[in-house]
Motif scaffolding. Structure first.
Motif, PDB file in Angstrom:
ATOM      1  N   ASN A  13       1.002  -1.419  -0.391  1.00 16.42           N
ATOM      2  CA  ASN A  13      -0.071  -0.120   0.074  1.00 16.42           C
ATOM      3  C   ASN A  13       0.750   1.242   0.129  1.00 16.42           C
ATOM      4  O   ASN A  13       0.419   2.337   0.421  1.00 16.42           O
ATOM      5  CB  ASN A  13      -1.220  -0.033   1.447  1.00 16.42           C
ATOM      6  CG  ASN A  13      -2.402  -1.187   1.029  1.00 16.42           C
ATOM      7  OD1 ASN A  13      -2.972  -1.149   0.023  1.00 16.42           O
ATOM      8  ND2 ASN A  13      -3.164  -1.314   1.493  1.00 16.42           N
ATOM      9  N   ASP A  14       2.033   1.726  -0.370  1.00 15.80           N
ATOM     10  CA  ASP A  14       2.827   2.776  -0.676  1.00 15.80           C
ATOM     11  C   ASP A  14       1.902   2.914  -1.708  1.00 15.80           C
ATOM     12  O   ASP A  14       2.686   2.581  -3.027  1.00 15.80           O
ATOM     13  CB  ASP A  14       4.051   2.184  -0.714  1.00 15.80           C
ATOM     14  CG  ASP A  14       5.374   3.247  -0.933  1.00 15.80           C
ATOM     15  OD1 ASP A  14       4.889   3.844  -0.606  1.00 15.80           O
ATOM     16  OD2 ASP A  14       6.710   3.184  -1.193  1.00 15.80           O
ATOM     17  N   LEU A  15       1.961   4.409  -1.875  1.00 12.64           N
ATOM     18  CA  LEU A  15       0.600   5.299  -2.373  1.00 12.64           C
ATOM     19  C   LEU A  15       2.579   5.731  -3.953  1.00 12.64           C
ATOM     20  O   LEU A  15       2.113   5.499  -4.704  1.00 12.64           O
ATOM     21  CB  LEU A  15       0.368   6.009  -2.214  1.00 12.64           C
ATOM     22  CG  LEU A  15      -1.077   5.947  -1.667  1.00 12.64           C
ATOM     23  CD1 LEU A  15      -1.367   7.371  -1.602  1.00 12.64           C
ATOM     24  CD2 LEU A  15      -1.807   4.952  -2.482  1.00 12.64           C
ATOM     25  N   GLY A  66       5.082  10.972  -5.696  1.00 13.16           N
ATOM     26  CA  GLY A  66       6.166  11.241  -4.987  1.00 13.16           C
ATOM     27  C   GLY A  66       5.879  10.515  -3.142  1.00 13.16           C
ATOM     28  O   GLY A  66       4.528  11.256  -3.128  1.00 13.16           O
ATOM     29  N   PRO A  67       7.002  11.303  -1.924  1.00 13.79           N
ATOM     30  CA  PRO A  67       6.462  11.277  -1.171  1.00 13.79           C
ATOM     31  C   PRO A  67       5.707  12.264  -0.434  1.00 13.79           C
ATOM     32  O   PRO A  67       4.900  12.466   0.679  1.00 13.79           O
ATOM     33  CB  PRO A  67       7.829  11.052  -0.204  1.00 13.79           C
ATOM     34  CG  PRO A  67       8.777  10.975  -1.232  1.00 13.79           C
ATOM     35  CD  PRO A  67       8.338  11.248  -2.289  1.00 13.79           C
ATOM     36  N   LYS A  68       6.053  13.423  -1.189  1.00 10.87           N
ATOM     37  CA  LYS A  68       5.606  14.550  -1.020  1.00 10.87           C
ATOM     38  C   LYS A  68       3.615  14.919  -0.906  1.00 10.87           C
ATOM     39  O   LYS A  68       2.502  14.682  -0.260  1.00 10.87           O
ATOM     40  CB  LYS A  68       5.558  15.965  -1.216  1.00 10.87           C
ATOM     41  CG  LYS A  68       6.768  16.529  -0.714  1.00 10.87           C
ATOM     42  CD  LYS A  68       7.834  17.559  -1.118  1.00 10.87           C
ATOM     43  CE  LYS A  68       8.595  17.896  -0.182  1.00 10.87           C
ATOM     44  NZ  LYS A  68       9.559  19.137  -1.200  1.00 10.87           N
ATOM     45  N   ILE A  69       3.169  14.101  -2.284  1.00  9.69           N
ATOM     46  CA  ILE A  69       2.030  13.849  -3.051  1.00  9.69           C
ATOM     47  C   ILE A  69       1.296  12.285  -2.243  1.00  9.69           C
ATOM     48  O   ILE A  69       0.110  13.349  -1.452  1.00  9.69           O
ATOM     49  CB  ILE A  69       1.930  13.637  -4.575  1.00  9.69           C
ATOM     50  CG1 ILE A  69       2.443  14.911  -5.203  1.00  9.69           C
ATOM     51  CG2 ILE A  69       0.679  12.935  -4.874  1.00  9.69           C
ATOM     52  CD1 ILE A  69       2.528  15.116  -6.808  1.00  9.69           C
ATOM     53  N   THR A  79      -4.416   3.287   0.920  1.00 14.93           N
ATOM     54  CA  THR A  79      -4.015   1.823   0.846  1.00 14.93           C
ATOM     55  C   THR A  79      -4.212   2.173  -1.116  1.00 14.93           C
ATOM     56  O   THR A  79      -4.591   3.386  -1.506  1.00 14.93           O
ATOM     57  CB  THR A  79      -5.171   1.250   0.600  1.00 14.93           C
ATOM     58  OG1 THR A  79      -6.419   1.463   0.341  1.00 14.93           O
ATOM     59  CG2 THR A  79      -5.351   1.218   2.774  1.00 14.93           C
ATOM     60  N   TRP A  80      -3.525   1.266  -1.559  1.00 16.13           N
ATOM     61  CA  TRP A  80      -4.059   1.643  -3.626  1.00 16.13           C
ATOM     62  C   TRP A  80      -5.737   0.833  -3.482  1.00 16.13           C
ATOM     63  O   TRP A  80      -5.558   2.234  -4.395  1.00 16.13           O
ATOM     64  CB  TRP A  80      -2.942   0.344  -3.795  1.00 16.13           C
ATOM     65  CG  TRP A  80      -1.872   0.393  -4.151  1.00 16.13           C
ATOM     66  CD1 TRP A  80      -1.045   1.096  -4.062  1.00 16.13           C
ATOM     67  CD2 TRP A  80      -0.776  -0.767  -3.663  1.00 16.13           C
ATOM     68  NE1 TRP A  80       0.468   0.811  -3.905  1.00 16.13           N
ATOM     69  CE2 TRP A  80       0.529  -0.104  -3.750  1.00 16.13           C
ATOM     70  CE3 TRP A  80      -0.777  -2.093  -3.171  1.00 16.13           C
ATOM     71  CZ2 TRP A  80       1.801  -1.030  -3.282  1.00 16.13           C
ATOM     72  CZ3 TRP A  80      -0.086  -3.493  -2.636  1.00 16.13           C
ATOM     73  CH2 TRP A  80       1.486  -2.565  -2.946  1.00 16.13           C
ATOM     74  N   PRO A 108      -5.360   6.562 -10.262  1.00 18.98           N
ATOM     75  CA  PRO A 108      -6.859   5.505  -9.830  1.00 18.98           C
ATOM     76  C   PRO A 108      -6.520   4.442 -11.224  1.00 18.98           C
ATOM     77  O   PRO A 108      -6.271   2.596  -9.945  1.00 18.98           O
ATOM     78  CB  PRO A 108      -7.777   6.179 -10.062  1.00 18.98           C
ATOM     79  CG  PRO A 108      -7.631   7.217 -10.164  1.00 18.98           C
ATOM     80  CD  PRO A 108      -6.051   7.139 -10.486  1.00 18.98           C
ATOM     81  N   MET A 109      -5.828   4.177 -12.250  1.00 23.13           N
ATOM     82  CA  MET A 109      -6.245   3.224 -12.474  1.00 23.13           C
ATOM     83  C   MET A 109      -4.453   1.854 -12.129  1.00 23.13           C
ATOM     84  O   MET A 109      -4.477   1.272 -11.736  1.00 23.13           O
ATOM     85  CB  MET A 109      -6.084   3.275 -14.571  1.00 23.13           C
ATOM     86  CG  MET A 109      -5.868   2.384 -15.441  1.00 23.13           C
ATOM     87  SD  MET A 109      -4.876   2.589 -16.898  1.00 23.13           S
ATOM     88  CE  MET A 109      -3.525   3.809 -16.663  1.00 23.13           C
ATOM     89  N   GLN A 110      -3.414   2.383 -12.063  1.00 25.18           N
ATOM     90  CA  GLN A 110      -1.890   1.934 -12.097  1.00 25.18           C
ATOM     91  C   GLN A 110      -2.109   1.453  -9.950  1.00 25.18           C
ATOM     92  O   GLN A 110      -1.443   0.597 -10.658  1.00 25.18           O
ATOM     93  CB  GLN A 110      -1.324   3.439 -11.672  1.00 25.18           C
ATOM     94  CG  GLN A 110      -0.955   3.703 -13.569  1.00 25.18           C
ATOM     95  CD  GLN A 110       0.514   4.420 -13.004  1.00 25.18           C
ATOM     96  OE1 GLN A 110       1.278   4.122 -12.707  1.00 25.18           O
ATOM     97  NE2 GLN A 110       0.064   6.249 -13.249  1.00 25.18           N
ATOM     98  N   ALA A 111      -3.169   2.099  -9.763  1.00 23.88           N
ATOM     99  CA  ALA A 111      -3.353   2.043  -8.235  1.00 23.88           C
ATOM    100  C   ALA A 111      -4.632   0.678  -7.881  1.00 23.88           C
ATOM    101  O   ALA A 111      -4.163  -0.197  -7.268  1.00 23.88           O
ATOM    102  CB  ALA A 111      -3.884   2.959  -7.493  1.00 23.88           C
TER     103      ALA A 111
END
Length: 174
Positions: free
Chosen positions: A93-95, A102-105, A116-117, A148-151
């Motif tokens: 679940n690492d976005l 990235g980390p900030k987003i 979560t994804w 959303p598609m990649q997730a």
């Protein structure tokens, strides 16, 4: 006792003042402690409580129905398959696995309770843009159309499809 020097007024004036003070004391004491009827307020609060309980029950039913809809899409996370397909270690679940995040987003999405994804895959592109806009002007260059598609691919464990898509679409643009 010698009553000839006593005047009747010496008796009546203190007696009258005493009676007046007693009457005023009674009236002041009775007026400062009025009887208040709280029955109407109690009934109103009981009705509000019953309404709140009914609303809570409805919300719990909706939550149960909603969680039942999403249980079939969740799969077990296979870190080895993800590492093999993507060529790097993947945290569950690492976005930031999604190309363009990235980390900030990722922290912006966490502020909106999208952790979560699966949650990101169910988020509309307009909501993703709203999340980016909350971060200020520095995030205007990002395009969340594919996120959303990649997730969804990550949530469903389609690592080969995700790796192929990310290789073909650098910087996450459609």
């Amino acid at each position: 006792m010698d009553f000839e020097y006593m005047n009747i007024w010496c008796w009546l004036i203190p007696l009258g003042i005493g009676l007046l003070c007693g009457l005023f004391g009674y009236l002041i004491g009775r007026g400062s402690n009025p009887t208040v009827d709280f029955n109407s307020e109690i009934k109103s609060l009981q009705q509000q409580n019953e309404k709140a309980k009914a609303d809570l029950t409805k919300c719990q039913q909706k939550l149960a129905a909603g969680s039942a809809l999403h249980t079939h899409t969740t799969q077990a996370f296979d870190a080895q398959a993800a590492k093999k397909a993507l060529g790097k270690s993947v945290k569950f679940n690492d976005l930031s696995l999604v190309e363009g995040i990235g980390p900030k987003i990722r922290s912006l999405f966490h502020n909106f309770e999208i952790n979560t994804w699966q949650a990101l895959s169910e988020t509309s592109v307009a909501k993703c843009q709203e999340v980016l806009d909350s971060g200020g002007d520095r995030y205007k260059v990002h395009d969340p159309a594919s996120w959303p598609m990649q997730a969804k691919m990550a949530a469903e464990g389609k690592w080969k499809d995700l790796a192929k898509w990310q290789h073909e679409h650098k910087h996450g643009k459609l």
